[in-house]
Scaffold this motif. Structure first.
Motif, short mmCIF file in Angstrom:
data_model
loop_
_atom_site.label_atom_id
_atom_site.label_comp_id
_atom_site.label_asym_id
_atom_site.label_seq_id
_atom_site.Cartn_x
_atom_site.Cartn_y
_atom_site.Cartn_z
N GLU A 134 0.88 -1.29 0.02
CA GLU A 134 0.04 0.00 -0.08
C GLU A 134 1.05 1.16 0.18
O GLU A 134 1.93 1.20 0.73
CB GLU A 134 -0.94 -0.08 1.17
N PHE A 135 0.46 2.33 -1.00
CA PHE A 135 1.38 3.44 -1.03
C PHE A 135 0.55 4.54 -0.76
O PHE A 135 -0.67 4.76 -0.94
CB PHE A 135 1.66 3.61 -2.43
N VAL A 136 1.38 5.29 0.37
CA VAL A 136 0.77 6.56 0.65
C VAL A 136 1.48 7.64 0.15
O VAL A 136 2.61 7.82 0.14
CB VAL A 136 0.61 6.66 2.24
N PHE A 137 0.73 8.47 -0.63
CA PHE A 137 1.39 9.57 -1.36
C PHE A 137 1.27 11.09 -0.56
O PHE A 137 0.05 11.38 -0.55
CB PHE A 137 0.80 9.87 -2.77
N LEU A 138 2.43 11.45 -0.22
CA LEU A 138 2.50 12.87 0.42
C LEU A 138 3.03 13.69 -0.68
O LEU A 138 4.30 14.05 -0.52
CB LEU A 138 3.04 12.91 1.66
N ALA A 139 2.52 13.73 -1.72
CA ALA A 139 3.20 14.35 -3.18
C ALA A 139 2.10 14.89 -3.84
O ALA A 139 1.10 14.25 -4.07
CB ALA A 139 4.06 12.97 -3.97
N GLY A 140 2.61 15.96 -4.65
CA GLY A 140 1.71 16.74 -5.50
C GLY A 140 1.53 15.82 -6.63
O GLY A 140 2.16 14.87 -6.96
N GLU A 141 0.34 16.40 -7.47
CA GLU A 141 0.04 15.69 -8.46
C GLU A 141 0.85 15.32 -9.58
O GLU A 141 0.84 14.23 -10.16
CB GLU A 141 -1.13 16.52 -9.30
N LYS A 142 1.81 16.11 -9.95
CA LYS A 142 2.91 15.97 -10.98
C LYS A 142 3.87 14.71 -10.62
O LYS A 142 4.30 13.91 -11.36
CB LYS A 142 3.89 17.13 -11.23
N TYR A 143 3.88 14.40 -9.30
CA TYR A 143 4.79 13.42 -8.68
C TYR A 143 4.01 12.16 -8.85
O TYR A 143 4.59 11.09 -8.72
CB TYR A 143 5.14 13.69 -7.50
N ARG A 144 2.79 12.21 -8.67
CA ARG A 144 1.76 11.05 -8.52
C ARG A 144 1.35 10.60 -9.98
O ARG A 144 1.17 9.48 -10.29
CB ARG A 144 0.58 11.21 -7.63
N LYS A 145 0.93 11.58 -10.84
CA LYS A 145 0.20 11.41 -12.00
C LYS A 145 0.77 10.15 -12.92
O LYS A 145 -0.27 9.35 -13.20
CB LYS A 145 0.52 12.50 -13.02
N TYR A 146 2.02 9.88 -13.18
CA TYR A 146 2.31 8.78 -14.03
C TYR A 146 2.76 7.35 -13.23
O TYR A 146 3.09 6.43 -13.96
CB TYR A 146 3.44 9.29 -15.05
N LEU A 147 2.83 7.64 -11.78
CA LEU A 147 2.88 6.47 -11.09
C LEU A 147 1.76 5.51 -10.88
O LEU A 147 1.70 4.54 -10.87
CB LEU A 147 3.78 6.84 -9.84
N LEU A 148 0.68 6.58 -10.40
CA LEU A 148 -0.57 5.92 -10.03
C LEU A 148 -1.13 4.76 -10.92
O LEU A 148 -1.66 3.90 -10.48
CB LEU A 148 -1.57 7.03 -9.88
N PRO A 149 -1.22 4.93 -12.43
CA PRO A 149 -1.68 4.06 -13.03
C PRO A 149 -1.13 2.55 -13.01
O PRO A 149 -1.59 1.51 -13.29
CB PRO A 149 -1.42 4.37 -14.71
#
Length: 138
Positions: A96-111
């Motif tokens: 399970e990943f908890v992102f404390l990161a902005g949209e640009k840092y999550r966008k291409y990882l989340l898929p």
């Protein structure tokens, strides 16, 4: 299931080489790190525009690079590289990943990540600071 917290890098940094956890000096980064520790995860890592996935104890030089100025293809390549680094430390499907990161840092990882939590999603920086302070004092 393992739990990993991912915190994005920030522009405010020390002027000299330091451990990653100490290099970033903004209030937002410090509060994110403090909050991440309260979650008692199996690991906390920093998403760095220059270095990719950073261990908190890793010593790095200061830099001026941000995903905000990368093209779409550069940001996608950065995410692919980070995903490979993540696969080197854990099973993506069993974490399970908890992102404390902005949209640009999550966008291409989340898929590529099935189990993700984004506790500060949609909040502006000032609102994130307020929410983090609230969670840390609760």
């Amino acid at each position: 299931m393992n739990r990993i917290v991912l915190i994005s890098c920030v522009s405010q940094k020390l002027p000299q080489k330091a451990k990653a956890k100490d290099l970033y000096t903004s209030t937002l980064f410090k509060l994110n790190l403090k909050y991440a520790k309260t979650l008692q995860p199996d690991g906390i890592y920093i998403l760095s525009a220059k270095y990719g996935l950073l261990n908190l104890e890793q010593e790095i030089e200061p830099y001026e690079k941000t995903l905000n100025k990368m093209s779409k293809s550069e940001a996608e390549q950065w995410a692919c590289d980070v995903l490979e680094q993540i696969k080197g430390i854990c099973s993506v499907d069993e974490t399970e990943f908890v992102f404390l990161a902005g949209e640009k840092y999550r966008k291409y990882l989340l898929p590529h990540i099935e189990n993700a939590e984004i506790p500060l999603k949609g909040l502006r920086i000032g609102e994130q600071l307020q929410e983090l302070n609230k969670r840390l004092t609760a």
